[in-house]
Structures are given as C-alpha cells and as structure tokens.
Design a protein around this motif. Structure first.
Motif, PDB file in Angstrom:
ATOM      1  N   GLY A 142      65.391  29.057  64.478  1.00 25.44           N
ATOM      2  CA  GLY A 142      64.534  27.890  64.578  1.00 25.44           C
ATOM      3  C   GLY A 142      65.325  26.612  64.366  1.00 25.44           C
ATOM      4  O   GLY A 142      66.445  26.626  63.837  1.00 25.44           O
ATOM      5  N   PRO A 143      64.764  25.480  64.776  1.00 32.16           N
ATOM      6  CA  PRO A 143      65.494  24.200  64.763  1.00 32.16           C
ATOM      7  C   PRO A 143      66.076  23.797  63.423  1.00 32.16           C
ATOM      8  O   PRO A 143      67.208  23.327  63.347  1.00 32.16           O
ATOM      9  CB  PRO A 143      64.430  23.193  65.231  1.00 32.16           C
ATOM     10  CG  PRO A 143      63.432  24.005  65.983  1.00 32.16           C
ATOM     11  CD  PRO A 143      63.409  25.348  65.335  1.00 32.16           C
ATOM     12  N   ARG A 144      65.328  23.985  62.344  1.00 37.82           N
ATOM     13  CA  ARG A 144      65.800  23.511  61.036  1.00 37.82           C
ATOM     14  C   ARG A 144      67.039  24.265  60.567  1.00 37.82           C
ATOM     15  O   ARG A 144      68.062  23.659  60.208  1.00 37.82           O
ATOM     16  CB  ARG A 144      64.689  23.645  59.997  1.00 37.82           C
ATOM     17  CG  ARG A 144      63.493  22.725  60.208  1.00 37.82           C
ATOM     18  CD  ARG A 144      62.513  22.873  59.069  1.00 37.82           C
ATOM     19  NE  ARG A 144      63.100  22.449  57.807  1.00 37.82           N
ATOM     20  CZ  ARG A 144      62.765  22.963  56.620  1.00 37.82           C
ATOM     21  NH1 ARG A 144      61.856  23.917  56.543  1.00 37.82           N
ATOM     22  NH2 ARG A 144      63.333  22.517  55.526  1.00 37.82           N
ATOM     23  N   LEU A 145      66.955  25.583  60.553  1.00 38.24           N
ATOM     24  CA  LEU A 145      68.082  26.356  60.052  1.00 38.24           C
ATOM     25  C   LEU A 145      69.241  26.350  61.047  1.00 38.24           C
ATOM     26  O   LEU A 145      70.416  26.312  60.642  1.00 38.24           O
ATOM     27  CB  LEU A 145      67.650  27.792  59.741  1.00 38.24           C
ATOM     28  CG  LEU A 145      68.733  28.678  59.121  1.00 38.24           C
ATOM     29  CD1 LEU A 145      69.355  28.025  57.896  1.00 38.24           C
ATOM     30  CD2 LEU A 145      68.166  30.043  58.759  1.00 38.24           C
ATOM     31  N   ASP A 146      68.942  26.367  62.343  1.00 42.44           N
ATOM     32  CA  ASP A 146      70.013  26.296  63.351  1.00 42.44           C
ATOM     33  C   ASP A 146      70.847  25.032  63.161  1.00 42.44           C
ATOM     34  O   ASP A 146      72.079  25.057  63.256  1.00 42.44           O
ATOM     35  CB  ASP A 146      69.426  26.317  64.770  1.00 42.44           C
ATOM     36  CG  ASP A 146      68.931  27.697  65.182  1.00 42.44           C
ATOM     37  OD1 ASP A 146      69.111  28.652  64.399  1.00 42.44           O
ATOM     38  OD2 ASP A 146      68.353  27.814  66.278  1.00 42.44           O
ATOM     39  N   ALA A 147      70.171  23.917  62.876  1.00 42.71           N
ATOM     40  CA  ALA A 147      70.881  22.654  62.671  1.00 42.71           C
ATOM     41  C   ALA A 147      71.758  22.721  61.426  1.00 42.71           C
ATOM     42  O   ALA A 147      72.899  22.236  61.425  1.00 42.71           O
ATOM     43  CB  ALA A 147      69.885  21.506  62.554  1.00 42.71           C
ATOM     44  N   ALA A 148      71.240  23.337  60.372  1.00 37.73           N
ATOM     45  CA  ALA A 148      72.017  23.465  59.135  1.00 37.73           C
ATOM     46  C   ALA A 148      73.241  24.345  59.354  1.00 37.73           C
ATOM     47  O   ALA A 148      74.331  24.058  58.849  1.00 37.73           O
ATOM     48  CB  ALA A 148      71.136  24.040  58.032  1.00 37.73           C
ATOM     49  N   LEU A 149      73.082  25.418  60.108  1.00 42.99           N
ATOM     50  CA  LEU A 149      74.209  26.311  60.392  1.00 42.99           C
ATOM     51  C   LEU A 149      75.247  25.616  61.270  1.00 42.99           C
ATOM     52  O   LEU A 149      76.453  25.771  61.068  1.00 42.99           O
ATOM     53  CB  LEU A 149      73.705  27.584  61.074  1.00 42.99           C
ATOM     54  CG  LEU A 149      72.903  28.535  60.183  1.00 42.99           C
ATOM     55  CD1 LEU A 149      72.198  29.598  61.027  1.00 42.99           C
ATOM     56  CD2 LEU A 149      73.804  29.203  59.144  1.00 42.99           C
ATOM     57  N   GLU A 150      74.765  24.842  62.236  1.00 40.26           N
ATOM     58  CA  GLU A 150      75.685  24.112  63.113  1.00 40.26           C
ATOM     59  C   GLU A 150      76.505  23.087  62.332  1.00 40.26           C
ATOM     60  O   GLU A 150      77.683  22.856  62.625  1.00 40.26           O
ATOM     61  CB  GLU A 150      74.896  23.419  64.228  1.00 40.26           C
ATOM     62  CG  GLU A 150      75.775  22.781  65.287  1.00 40.26           C
ATOM     63  CD  GLU A 150      74.970  22.202  66.436  1.00 40.26           C
ATOM     64  OE1 GLU A 150      75.565  21.470  67.250  1.00 40.26           O
ATOM     65  OE2 GLU A 150      73.763  22.482  66.535  1.00 40.26           O
TER      66      GLU A 150
END
Length: 249
Positions: A142-150
């Motif tokens: 999902g957008p929130r965790l994907d952004a944090a991982l990126e």
C-alpha cells in the motif's frame, strides 16, 4: 490484396479468442494461506475458489500456477502467464498490467510482532524507523508503507519469498516486525502451530483493494469484461461471501 489481409486478420482474431477459450493461465502467490496454497496435493484457498468460480461462469477455462510472488510478477510482465492475482493497483504496475474493474479482495494491512514484543504503534510509521522489518520480495503493502520502504526508513529490511518464510523469520527473532494481510499472517502462523506466538499492532496500516490483472502483451479486453460480470454476479448472489465464510469461520 485487401480481402486477403482482411481474411488473415479475421483468422488471427478468431484464433486469439480460441486460445482464451481453451485456457487462461494465471499466477498467484504460493503458500499464501488462506487465499492461495496447496493442501493435500491440491490447490485451494479463498481466491483460488473465487477465481475458478468466476471463470467457470464467464465461460473460460483457467489454469492457476502458484509460485513465489516475485516470479508471479516477472512472469506476467514478460507475458509467460496471462494474468496475476491478487495485485494492488500501482502506477508502476499499470505500465505492464491491464486491471479488471471488480475488486477481488480488500486487504487489511497491519504490522505484526511476536507476542512478547514491547513494540507499539500509534499509526505513525516513522516511530518504527529503528526496527528491522521482514517483507516479501516485490510485494506492495500500500502507498504508506511502500513510500517508507522506498525512503529506506527502517533500520533493516529483510526480504523473503513467501508469507511462510516471513512468519518464520519473525518467530525466530530475525526481524522485529512484519507487515501482512491480517488473514494471511494468522492462517500462516496457525499452519506452523504458532498462531499464539504473534500479535497484531493497532491501528491497521490501511484497507487496500486488490485485483486480478492481465499482461499487456496481449489483448484480454473480452476476458476482462466477462470476468467483471461474473464476479459482480457472485457478489450479488452471495457466492462470494460463502467462499470467504468457508475459510474464515
């Protein structure tokens, strides 16, 4: 000459439709209990049953291949399989996938830790920056965790190839926490005899719709249209909910 070309085009069109009618090959994550997995040598799971029923109603024969998620994505991107489920809608994936309209499943993503962990979560992912996290290779959370991982927020990111491998890492203390679809992580832990050894952190990350999608290497517009109609009918007549209840009761 024009008539000859028109005839060839018609033959190719009919042939492509015949190929779809014979067999549509779909990829799904292996060992993803309770959505898609092998039990007693047979494919089973919520989404396996939903997909098989939908395509039977739509009038197409389907073959499902269960494999590691990263291989599922690679195969559908290269066109060696026709489609993939269940997959989140992202800008990157839309470059090589044609998505169906009907939501296949809405996944509640959350963080999970060992039952004795002192880690807490108030909804701010930033507060977990000093933790090690286990993820499944090539998986979107999902957008929130994907952004944090990126942004490489976490102290360490350990990649696994399946939900079962990821849960095992958590149980062994190799990572501090893992994100997952709630039903998958608890069912997987149960299959390992360890459902009592993990707990969910609250609040959940987000509820994310997930879909069936097809490779852009070929035109699946007819298949997509008929599948959308079939899945919508399953939701209206109660079949969709009955399949979920079978596995989640």
């Amino acid at each position: 000459m024009l008539k000859a070309l028109s005839f060839v085009f018609l033959v190719l069109l009919l042939y492509s439709e015949t190929v779809y009618a014979e067999k549509i090959v779909l990829a799904a994550a292996a060992d993803s209990i309770p959505t898609s997995y092998i039990e007693n040598g047979e494919q089973t799971g919520i989404l396996v049953d939903v997909i098989n029923e939908a395509f039977e109603r739509a009038g197409f024969t389907v073959e499902i291949k269960l494999m590691p998620w990263a291989r599922c994505l690679k195969s559908v991107q290269e066109g060696t399989v026709d489609g993939i489920f269940s997959v989140y809608l992202t800008n990157e994936r839309q470059t090589f996938l044609s998505y169906t309209n009907e939501v296949l499943i809405t996944q509640i993503q959350a963080f999970f830790v060992s039952v004795n962990s002192s880690i807490t979560f108030d909804g701010d992912i930033q507060q977990l920056a000093d933790k090690s996290i286990g993820v499944i290779n090539e998986t979107s959370y999902g957008p929130r965790l994907d952004a944090a991982l990126e942004k490489r927020l976490f102290k360490n990111v350990d990649e696994a190839q399946s939900s079962k491998s990821n849960v095992r890492k958590l149980l062994a203390g190799r990572v501090d926490l893992i994100p997952s679809y709630r039903h998958v992580v608890f069912s997987t832990a149960k299959s390992l005899g360890a459902a009592h050894k993990i707990k969910q952190l609250s609040p959940p990350l987000e509820a994310i719709p997930s879909y069936l999608a097809f490779t852009r290497k070929r035109d699946f517009s007819t298949v997509i249209r008929e599948y959308n109609k079939a899945l919508s009918a399953m939701k209206e007549d109660g079949t969709y909910d009955m399949i979920f209840d079978k596995y989640l009761q």
